[in-house]
Design a protein around this motif. Structure first.
Motif, PDB file in Angstrom:
ATOM      1  N   PRO A  46      46.497  36.905  44.457  1.00 12.90           N
ATOM      2  CA  PRO A  46      45.896  38.178  44.046  1.00 12.90           C
ATOM      3  C   PRO A  46      45.287  38.816  45.170  1.00 12.90           C
ATOM      4  O   PRO A  46      44.480  37.959  45.886  1.00 12.90           O
ATOM      5  CB  PRO A  46      45.004  37.569  43.011  1.00 12.90           C
ATOM      6  CG  PRO A  46      44.828  36.087  43.044  1.00 12.90           C
ATOM      7  CD  PRO A  46      46.042  35.617  43.922  1.00 12.90           C
ATOM      8  N   LEU A  47      45.156  40.079  45.617  1.00 16.73           N
ATOM      9  CA  LEU A  47      44.346  40.857  46.471  1.00 16.73           C
ATOM     10  C   LEU A  47      43.190  41.468  46.047  1.00 16.73           C
ATOM     11  O   LEU A  47      42.988  42.278  46.658  1.00 16.73           O
ATOM     12  CB  LEU A  47      45.363  41.589  47.225  1.00 16.73           C
ATOM     13  CG  LEU A  47      46.759  40.717  47.845  1.00 16.73           C
ATOM     14  CD1 LEU A  47      47.861  41.697  48.672  1.00 16.73           C
ATOM     15  CD2 LEU A  47      46.449  39.629  48.805  1.00 16.73           C
ATOM     16  N   LEU A  48      42.973  41.078  44.974  1.00 19.14           N
ATOM     17  CA  LEU A  48      41.801  41.541  44.169  1.00 19.14           C
ATOM     18  C   LEU A  48      40.962  40.178  43.646  1.00 19.14           C
ATOM     19  O   LEU A  48      41.097  39.787  42.934  1.00 19.14           O
ATOM     20  CB  LEU A  48      41.780  42.486  43.124  1.00 19.14           C
ATOM     21  CG  LEU A  48      40.706  43.003  42.232  1.00 19.14           C
ATOM     22  CD1 LEU A  48      39.561  43.581  43.201  1.00 19.14           C
ATOM     23  CD2 LEU A  48      41.146  44.012  41.366  1.00 19.14           C
ATOM     24  N   GLU A  49      39.704  39.667  44.335  1.00 23.59           N
ATOM     25  CA  GLU A  49      39.372  38.444  43.854  1.00 23.59           C
ATOM     26  C   GLU A  49      37.368  38.524  44.036  1.00 23.59           C
ATOM     27  O   GLU A  49      37.278  39.249  44.824  1.00 23.59           O
ATOM     28  CB  GLU A  49      39.632  37.406  44.659  1.00 23.59           C
ATOM     29  CG  GLU A  49      39.334  37.785  46.179  1.00 23.59           C
ATOM     30  CD  GLU A  49      39.975  36.568  47.182  1.00 23.59           C
ATOM     31  OE1 GLU A  49      40.797  35.815  46.643  1.00 23.59           O
ATOM     32  OE2 GLU A  49      39.792  36.506  48.232  1.00 23.59           O
ATOM     33  N   PHE A  50      37.209  37.964  42.810  1.00 20.53           N
ATOM     34  CA  PHE A  50      35.741  37.790  42.827  1.00 20.53           C
ATOM     35  C   PHE A  50      34.834  39.008  42.899  1.00 20.53           C
ATOM     36  O   PHE A  50      33.757  39.207  43.437  1.00 20.53           O
ATOM     37  CB  PHE A  50      35.378  36.833  43.892  1.00 20.53           C
ATOM     38  CG  PHE A  50      36.122  35.757  44.377  1.00 20.53           C
ATOM     39  CD1 PHE A  50      37.056  35.048  43.280  1.00 20.53           C
ATOM     40  CD2 PHE A  50      36.530  35.557  45.608  1.00 20.53           C
ATOM     41  CE1 PHE A  50      37.847  33.944  43.771  1.00 20.53           C
ATOM     42  CE2 PHE A  50      37.599  34.563  45.914  1.00 20.53           C
ATOM     43  CZ  PHE A  50      37.926  33.743  44.973  1.00 20.53           C
ATOM     44  N   SER A  51      35.473  40.250  42.182  1.00 21.42           N
ATOM     45  CA  SER A  51      34.770  41.435  42.074  1.00 21.42           C
ATOM     46  C   SER A  51      33.343  41.373  41.377  1.00 21.42           C
ATOM     47  O   SER A  51      33.019  40.177  40.594  1.00 21.42           O
ATOM     48  CB  SER A  51      35.549  42.338  41.655  1.00 21.42           C
ATOM     49  OG  SER A  51      35.527  42.105  40.032  1.00 21.42           O
ATOM     50  N   ALA A  52      32.460  42.159  41.484  1.00 20.71           N
ATOM     51  CA  ALA A  52      31.513  42.416  40.800  1.00 20.71           C
ATOM     52  C   ALA A  52      31.507  42.600  39.294  1.00 20.71           C
ATOM     53  O   ALA A  52      30.478  43.209  38.618  1.00 20.71           O
ATOM     54  CB  ALA A  52      30.434  43.505  41.593  1.00 20.71           C
ATOM     55  N   ALA A  53      32.601  42.949  38.656  1.00 19.42           N
ATOM     56  CA  ALA A  53      32.963  43.223  37.360  1.00 19.42           C
ATOM     57  C   ALA A  53      32.194  42.208  36.425  1.00 19.42           C
ATOM     58  O   ALA A  53      32.075  41.157  36.768  1.00 19.42           O
ATOM     59  CB  ALA A  53      34.465  43.366  37.130  1.00 19.42           C
ATOM     60  N   CYS A  54      31.674  42.846  34.984  1.00 27.16           N
ATOM     61  CA  CYS A  54      31.082  41.936  34.305  1.00 27.16           C
ATOM     62  C   CYS A  54      32.153  40.521  33.842  1.00 27.16           C
ATOM     63  O   CYS A  54      33.353  40.820  33.992  1.00 27.16           O
ATOM     64  CB  CYS A  54      30.902  42.701  32.968  1.00 27.16           C
ATOM     65  SG  CYS A  54      30.065  44.241  33.184  1.00 27.16           S
ATOM     66  N   ALA A  55      31.515  39.595  33.297  1.00 25.02           N
ATOM     67  CA  ALA A  55      32.258  38.546  32.900  1.00 25.02           C
ATOM     68  C   ALA A  55      33.171  39.199  31.718  1.00 25.02           C
ATOM     69  O   ALA A  55      32.668  39.962  30.730  1.00 25.02           O
ATOM     70  CB  ALA A  55      31.402  37.352  32.332  1.00 25.02           C
ATOM     71  N   GLY A  56      34.420  38.864  31.635  1.00 22.79           N
ATOM     72  CA  GLY A  56      35.315  39.072  30.612  1.00 22.79           C
ATOM     73  C   GLY A  56      35.899  40.572  30.842  1.00 22.79           C
ATOM     74  O   GLY A  56      36.518  41.212  29.875  1.00 22.79           O
ATOM     75  N   CYS A  57      35.631  41.172  31.967  1.00 22.49           N
ATOM     76  CA  CYS A  57      36.039  42.718  32.079  1.00 22.49           C
ATOM     77  C   CYS A  57      37.354  42.623  31.593  1.00 22.49           C
ATOM     78  O   CYS A  57      38.295  42.081  32.009  1.00 22.49           O
ATOM     79  CB  CYS A  57      35.702  43.009  33.502  1.00 22.49           C
ATOM     80  SG  CYS A  57      36.383  44.773  33.817  1.00 22.49           S
ATOM     81  N   GLY A  58      37.851  43.955  31.148  1.00 25.73           N
ATOM     82  CA  GLY A  58      39.045  44.096  30.518  1.00 25.73           C
ATOM     83  C   GLY A  58      39.729  44.996  31.573  1.00 25.73           C
ATOM     84  O   GLY A  58      41.200  44.996  31.417  1.00 25.73           O
ATOM     85  N   GLU A  59      39.082  45.579  32.687  1.00 28.64           N
ATOM     86  CA  GLU A  59      39.811  46.200  33.561  1.00 28.64           C
ATOM     87  C   GLU A  59      40.359  45.622  34.629  1.00 28.64           C
ATOM     88  O   GLU A  59      41.555  45.687  35.073  1.00 28.64           O
ATOM     89  CB  GLU A  59      38.860  47.440  34.185  1.00 28.64           C
ATOM     90  CG  GLU A  59      38.355  48.464  33.276  1.00 28.64           C
ATOM     91  CD  GLU A  59      37.646  49.493  33.951  1.00 28.64           C
ATOM     92  OE1 GLU A  59      37.326  49.422  35.276  1.00 28.64           O
ATOM     93  OE2 GLU A  59      37.110  50.468  33.265  1.00 28.64           O
ATOM     94  N   THR A  60      39.838  44.465  35.331  1.00 29.35           N
ATOM     95  CA  THR A  60      40.296  43.934  36.196  1.00 29.35           C
ATOM     96  C   THR A  60      41.691  43.372  36.335  1.00 29.35           C
ATOM     97  O   THR A  60      42.327  43.103  37.245  1.00 29.35           O
ATOM     98  CB  THR A  60      39.105  42.881  37.046  1.00 29.35           C
ATOM     99  OG1 THR A  60      38.584  42.209  35.919  1.00 29.35           O
ATOM    100  CG2 THR A  60      37.710  43.933  37.543  1.00 29.35           C
TER     101      THR A  60
END
Ligand SMILES: Cc1ncc(C[n+]2csc(CCOP(=O)(O)OP(=O)(O)O)c2C)c(N)n1
Length: 501
Positions: free
Chosen positions: A137-151
């Motif tokens: 994955p080239l998108l990792e450990f982002s600041a999204a909320c836990a359980g984010c539906g978008e990421t």
């Protein structure tokens, strides 16, 4: 700006983290597929690599004919995990459980060792749930909320197209977690290749993406002229062969990646000034793909005019709309994607109008590939849609259902994928694909609604709160919303001759 800086944050915020039961695991990779932060990942190891692994690294023989002889390991980067539990609820074999962080046996050494191994990307079809997850994955450990539906959708795009994607990101949550400067979650492969990402304004993101595409086209055309000049100067030999192969695969993304690498190798051993000129612009040798990305506030409302303009252009670019049915990033204002009866800012007594049918509107053009998808309901349909969209030499639009913590899921965000499934089962979110290449372009992928519509609505605070505050409004709006959903399903079913036959 350096890529992948979030890999150094190690926030260590989860009190409980997943634990893998290797014997129970069926190696479907669903846990990794749904992980919003890319912290749980499958790896394949050769016998040699297994022998050299840290002695406490759990692994089992890999399943699936193509992986025979390999070992399989599922690793969790506990220091990056948010403890959302989405992986646990998505596991079909109950092979994952949440345990106290301190009890976890996953170590940074195990994780680093597995990351250091060469990727095994060729053993499984990447356009499957299982195969996609063996790609970094080239998108990792982002600041999204836990359980984010978008990421999970965005992460999947980086796994499928990452090294060659030009990515135009509209303002919204996707930009907030995608560019929490300097914490860049987009990262690169060992060879230095990764997504070229940029963010523009809410109003012009589609045009921004079109600009990227046109700029790349002119630069690649210029590179083609340089290669043709090189061929006139050096018409024979292995360099000429490599140059001709590159010209032949000019418009083929997969092929041009290999022919570009072979040509660069040849060019590096050639002293001709023509070779130097080509090498100077070598970044333009491989074919790129173009994705624009944003929420419903962007696609349905503020950026809609631009989206319409760019999709109507017929250019080969792709759109992913992460539809949270509200402006999530700015506190949950209603958008034209907000369905009737939902409580959001600007509609405290429930949205009065129906949700805009974005896919339906764009279907009228007839030459745009369109899919409505929902990973928790039908991940295979999502993979099919991505394969079809990426192979279509024209505009593609994927509209993805994304529950958000602001919806107030009564079941909790660990059941976010289950909630997606319920949305489809209730007929709330129909799945379909419209492929202009086919004689019968429209296919309805959702089965007949099997879950009572009101049961779905009552499982989320954005709806259930209306029954408490404005019970009469709720009764009327929910009934109209249900009626609309059933009619829409019937309309789609009639369109989908494929399903009728
Ligand atoms: C023209 C304009 N208006 C308002 C904003 C402020 N703004 C930033 S993000 C956002 C909401 C984004 O909502 P959506 O597109 O649905 O994405 P989500 O946050 O739900 O992923 C708004 C209104 C802006 N950046 N530009």
């Amino acid at each position: 700006m350096d890529m992948g800086l979030t890999a150094y944050e190690k926030r260590d915020i989860a009190l409980r983290v997943p634990e893998w039961d290797a014997r129970a695991c069926v190696q479907c990779n669903r846990c990794s597929f749904v992980c919003p932060h890319a912290v749980i990942r499958p790896f394949l190891m050769t016998p040699h690599e297994s022998a050299a692994a840290p002695s406490d690294l759990p692994h089992v023989p890999a399943r699936g004919g193509a992986a025979q002889g390999y070992d399989y390991a599922l690793q969790i980067s506990v220091r990056d995990c948010t403890g959302c539990g989405s992986c646990i609820q998505s596991c079909p074999a109950s092979a994952l459980s949440l345990i106290p962080r301190k009890a976890s046996k996953n170590t940074p050494e195990q994780w680093e060792y597995l990351l250091s191994l060469p990727e095994k990307t060729d053993l499984f079809d990447p356009f499957t749930v299982k195969g996609s997850q063996f790609r970094q994955p080239l998108l990792e450990f982002s600041a999204a909320c836990a359980g984010c539906g978008e990421t999970p959708y965005a992460k999947l795009l980086t796994q499928l197209f990452g090294p060659r994607v030009y990515w135009a990101n509209a303002t919204g949550c996707s930009q907030a977690w995608g560019a929490a400067m300097p914490g860049i979650p987009y990262t690169i492969k060992k060879n230095g290749r990764g997504p070229a990402w940029s963010n523009s304004l809410f109003e012009n993101n589609a045009e921004f993406c079109l600009g990227m595409l046109l700029s790349d086209r002119y630069q690649r055309e210029a590179e083609k002229l340089r290669v043709e000049a090189l061929l006139r100067a050096v018409p024979e030999g292995s360099l000429a062969l490599a140059a001709r192969a590159w010209l032949e695969g000019f418009d083929d993304a997969e092929a041009s990646e290999q022919t570009a690498a072979a040509l660069i190798e040849e060019l590096e051993h050639c002293s001709s000034p023509h070779a130097a000129a080509v090498l100077q612009h070598k970044d333009h040798l491989s074919k790129k793909c173009f994705w624009m990305y944003g929420g419903d506030g962007w696609a349905y409302d503020i950026g809609f005019g631009g989206l319409d303009h760019v999709l109507a252009s017929g250019e080969d670019l792709n759109v992913l709309v992460v539809d949270t049915e509200e402006y999530s990033n700015t506190g949950g204002q209603s958008s034209k994607a907000t369905p009737m009866g939902a409580v959001a800012k600007f509609c405290a007594s429930g949205k009065k109008g129906h949700k805009k049918d974005l896919g339906g509107m764009f279907m009228a053009y007839g030459n745009i590939y369109i899919a409505q998808v929902c990973m928790g309901a039908d991940p295979n349909q999502l993979m099919t849609a991505l394969r079809e969209a990426s192979s279509y030499r024209g505009p593609s639009l994927i509209i993805a259902y994304c529950p958000c913590r602001s919806h107030g899921l009564h079941c909790g965000m660990e059941y976010v994928q289950e909630e997606m499934k319920r949305a489809v089962e209730a007929g709330y979110w129909p799945l379909y694909r419209f492929d202009p290449r086919k004689e019968e372009p429209f296919v309805l992928d959702s089965p007949e609604p099997s879950l009572e519509y009101f049961d779905f609505l009552r499982g989320e605070t954005r709806y259930s709160s209306l029954e408490k505050t404005f019970p009469e409004e709720a009764a009327s709006l929910f009934a109209q919303s249900r009626e609309n959903a059933l009619r829409r399903y019937a309309r789609y079913a009639a369109l989908s001759r494929h399903r009728q036959n």
